[in-house]
Design an enzyme around this catalytic site. Structure first.
Site, short mmCIF file in Angstrom:
data_model
loop_
_atom_site.label_atom_id
_atom_site.label_comp_id
_atom_site.label_asym_id
_atom_site.label_seq_id
_atom_site.Cartn_x
_atom_site.Cartn_y
_atom_site.Cartn_z
N ASN A 99 22.95 -24.46 -20.35
CA ASN A 99 21.52 -24.74 -20.25
C ASN A 99 20.79 -24.59 -21.58
O ASN A 99 19.74 -25.21 -21.78
CB ASN A 99 20.91 -23.78 -19.20
CG ASN A 99 19.41 -23.71 -19.30
OD1 ASN A 99 18.71 -24.59 -18.82
ND2 ASN A 99 18.89 -22.66 -19.95
N ILE A 135 14.21 -22.68 -17.37
CA ILE A 135 15.16 -23.20 -16.38
C ILE A 135 16.38 -22.29 -16.27
O ILE A 135 16.90 -22.06 -15.17
CB ILE A 135 15.55 -24.65 -16.78
CG1 ILE A 135 14.34 -25.59 -16.59
CG2 ILE A 135 16.75 -25.14 -15.96
CD1 ILE A 135 14.53 -26.99 -17.17
N THR A 145 7.96 -25.30 -18.37
CA THR A 145 8.55 -24.20 -19.15
C THR A 145 7.89 -24.16 -20.53
O THR A 145 7.09 -25.03 -20.87
CB THR A 145 10.06 -24.39 -19.35
OG1 THR A 145 10.25 -25.48 -20.26
CG2 THR A 145 10.80 -24.67 -18.05
N ASP A 157 24.21 -17.04 -30.36
CA ASP A 157 23.59 -18.33 -30.63
C ASP A 157 24.67 -19.38 -30.37
O ASP A 157 25.78 -19.28 -30.92
CB ASP A 157 23.15 -18.35 -32.11
CG ASP A 157 22.38 -19.60 -32.46
OD1 ASP A 157 22.81 -20.71 -32.07
OD2 ASP A 157 21.35 -19.48 -33.15
N VAL A 158 24.38 -20.38 -29.53
CA VAL A 158 25.44 -21.32 -29.15
C VAL A 158 25.89 -22.23 -30.31
O VAL A 158 26.88 -22.94 -30.17
CB VAL A 158 25.07 -22.19 -27.91
CG1 VAL A 158 24.91 -21.33 -26.68
CG2 VAL A 158 23.85 -23.06 -28.18
N TYR A 179 17.23 -35.45 -30.28
CA TYR A 179 17.36 -34.79 -28.97
C TYR A 179 17.96 -35.77 -27.96
O TYR A 179 18.89 -35.43 -27.21
CB TYR A 179 15.98 -34.29 -28.52
CG TYR A 179 15.92 -33.63 -27.16
CD1 TYR A 179 16.42 -32.34 -26.98
CD2 TYR A 179 15.34 -34.27 -26.07
CE1 TYR A 179 16.34 -31.72 -25.74
CE2 TYR A 179 15.25 -33.66 -24.83
CZ TYR A 179 15.75 -32.37 -24.67
OH TYR A 179 15.68 -31.75 -23.44
N ARG A 184 20.16 -15.92 -27.04
CA ARG A 184 19.92 -15.41 -28.39
C ARG A 184 19.10 -14.12 -28.41
O ARG A 184 19.23 -13.32 -29.31
CB ARG A 184 19.09 -16.43 -29.19
CG ARG A 184 19.83 -17.64 -29.61
CD ARG A 184 18.96 -18.49 -30.49
NE ARG A 184 17.67 -18.84 -29.87
CZ ARG A 184 16.81 -19.67 -30.38
NH1 ARG A 184 17.05 -20.25 -31.54
NH2 ARG A 184 15.68 -19.96 -29.75
N LYS A 198 21.48 -35.47 -25.96
CA LYS A 198 21.54 -35.41 -24.49
C LYS A 198 22.36 -36.60 -23.93
O LYS A 198 23.07 -36.44 -22.94
CB LYS A 198 20.13 -35.38 -23.89
CG LYS A 198 19.36 -34.08 -24.20
CD LYS A 198 20.01 -32.85 -23.58
CE LYS A 198 19.12 -31.61 -23.66
NZ LYS A 198 19.75 -30.41 -23.09
P1 NAP Z 1 12.91 -23.13 -22.90
O1 NAP Z 1 11.96 -22.51 -21.95
O2 NAP Z 1 12.47 -23.46 -24.28
O3 NAP Z 1 14.22 -22.18 -22.96
C1 NAP Z 1 15.30 -22.55 -23.76
C2 NAP Z 1 16.38 -21.49 -23.63
O4 NAP Z 1 17.48 -21.89 -24.46
C3 NAP Z 1 15.91 -20.14 -24.11
O5 NAP Z 1 16.49 -19.13 -23.31
C4 NAP Z 1 16.45 -20.10 -25.53
O6 NAP Z 1 16.69 -18.79 -26.02
C5 NAP Z 1 17.78 -20.83 -25.35
N1 NAP Z 1 18.28 -21.32 -26.62
C6 NAP Z 1 17.70 -22.20 -27.46
N2 NAP Z 1 18.47 -22.38 -28.54
C7 NAP Z 1 19.55 -21.58 -28.39
C8 NAP Z 1 20.69 -21.32 -29.18
N3 NAP Z 1 20.88 -21.90 -30.36
N4 NAP Z 1 21.61 -20.44 -28.71
C9 NAP Z 1 21.43 -19.81 -27.52
N5 NAP Z 1 20.36 -20.01 -26.74
C10 NAP Z 1 19.43 -20.89 -27.17
O7 NAP Z 1 13.50 -24.49 -22.35
P2 NAP Z 1 13.77 -25.01 -20.87
O8 NAP Z 1 12.72 -25.99 -20.57
O9 NAP Z 1 14.03 -23.90 -19.94
O10 NAP Z 1 15.10 -25.85 -21.17
C11 NAP Z 1 16.38 -25.52 -20.64
C12 NAP Z 1 17.26 -26.75 -20.73
O11 NAP Z 1 16.68 -27.81 -19.97
C13 NAP Z 1 17.43 -27.29 -22.15
O12 NAP Z 1 18.75 -27.73 -22.35
C14 NAP Z 1 16.49 -28.47 -22.18
O13 NAP Z 1 16.87 -29.45 -23.12
C15 NAP Z 1 16.59 -28.97 -20.76
N6 NAP Z 1 15.44 -29.76 -20.33
C16 NAP Z 1 14.20 -29.24 -20.32
C17 NAP Z 1 13.13 -30.05 -19.93
C18 NAP Z 1 11.71 -29.57 -19.91
O14 NAP Z 1 10.81 -30.40 -19.78
N7 NAP Z 1 11.43 -28.29 -19.97
C19 NAP Z 1 13.38 -31.38 -19.54
C20 NAP Z 1 14.67 -31.86 -19.56
C21 NAP Z 1 15.71 -31.04 -19.96
P3 NAP Z 1 15.54 -17.96 -26.81
O15 NAP Z 1 14.69 -17.33 -25.75
O16 NAP Z 1 16.31 -17.00 -27.61
O17 NAP Z 1 14.79 -18.94 -27.65
#
Ligand code: NAP
Length: 257
Positions: A89, A18, A189, A62-63, A154, A38, A158
């Protein structure tokens, strides 16, 4: 194609999923975009792609690490000036029944998903106050609006993001700075790919059945695309959304109402 020209946007967790879609959407409207995350390789790849059409920079942090976050904001500010848009995000979703998870799971989910949002806002907000304008968009989740089994930490984090969003929106209401949350449903994702693998491992279901267990939450019967989430963020960052603040907008096919 240039409604965000002159804005400096920071997107956390921009290297994939995302976050990448949000960075692309903001860049498409002329914002300078700083990619914070990261993993340098994935951030550099996206920067190379975006630099053909806009100006982008990369900051590794790292956040959960307060001083690394501060250094990253100092670096992007040096490059592009004051931050006027912040999209929080970065996130992680580890699951376990409450009694099976250890304290570190709880601590980690709160530190990344809620603490990370707090830390980045503390770094970006002084710029916005000084500039007299700003947009903060927190990527929460439908897990911030309702409960799901096996993801207590989680969900708690949230829900916390939504409380932070509402409270800060009130605090900043007279400062021309809006604060909103976008709440995706299950999205296409790596996070969902990991959840599908986890369901397969725990239940012995095949991949299609495991994926169906997740898509069944969405009345539209499908996963949300990262681009759908990004378009909602883009709207919140634009001038026409100036009166939208303190809101938690579900992008979830009607899953929560
Ligand atoms: P994703 O594909 O797993 O990507 C997560 C991103 O966050 C990656 O770029 C990761 O970096 C980064 N990240 C994780 N931990 C971190 C840290 N400690 N410091 C800095 N960066 C960090 O997940 P996504 O689905 O795109 O999710 C993005 C957001 O949407 C999240 O907040 C998630 O909770 C929310 N969300 C997702 C879904 C879903 O179904 N996918 C649904 C609801 C909400 P690395 O590449 O270094 O790991």
């Amino acid at each position: 194609m240039s409604s965000l020209r002159g804005e400096h946007a920071v997107v956390t967790g921009a290297g994939r999923g995302i976050g990448s879609a949000i960075a692309r959407a903001l860049a498409s409207q002329g914002a300078k975009v700083s990619l914070l995350g990261r993993t340098r390789d994935s951030l550099d790849k996206l920067a190379a792609e975006l630099n053909t059409s806009t100006t982008t920079c990369v900051a590794v942090a790292d956040v959960t690490d307060g001083s690394a976050v501060q250094a990253a904001f100092a670096r992007v500010r040096e490059q592009f000036g004051p931050v006027t848009i912040l999209v929080n995000n970065a996130g992680q979703a580890r699951s376990a029944p409450l009694l099976s998870g250890d304290d570190s799971l709880w601590d980690e989910m709160l530190a990344v998903n809620l603490g990370g949002v707090y830390r980045c806002i503390r770094c970006a907000l002084p710029d916005m106050v000084q500039a007299g304008r700003g947009r903060i968009v927190n990527i929460a989740s439908v897990a911030g609006l309702t409960g799901y089994a096996y993801v207590t930490a989680y969900c708690a984090a949230k829900h916390g993001v939504i409380g932070l969003t509402r409270s800060l929106a009130m605090e900043l209401a007279r400062k021309n700075i809006t604060v909103n949350a976008v709440c995706p449903g299950y999205s296409d994702t790596d996070m969902v790919r990991d959840a599908v693998a986890n369901i397969q491992a725990k239940t012995g279901r095949d991949e299609a059945a495991a994926r169906a267990a997740l898509t069944s939450h969405n009345p539209q019967g499908r996963l949300i695309t990262p681009e759908e989430v990004a378009q909602t963020v883009l709207w919140l960052c634009g001038a026409s959304a100036g009166s939208i603040t303190g809101q938690s907008i579900a992008v979830a096919g009607g899953e929560v109402m």
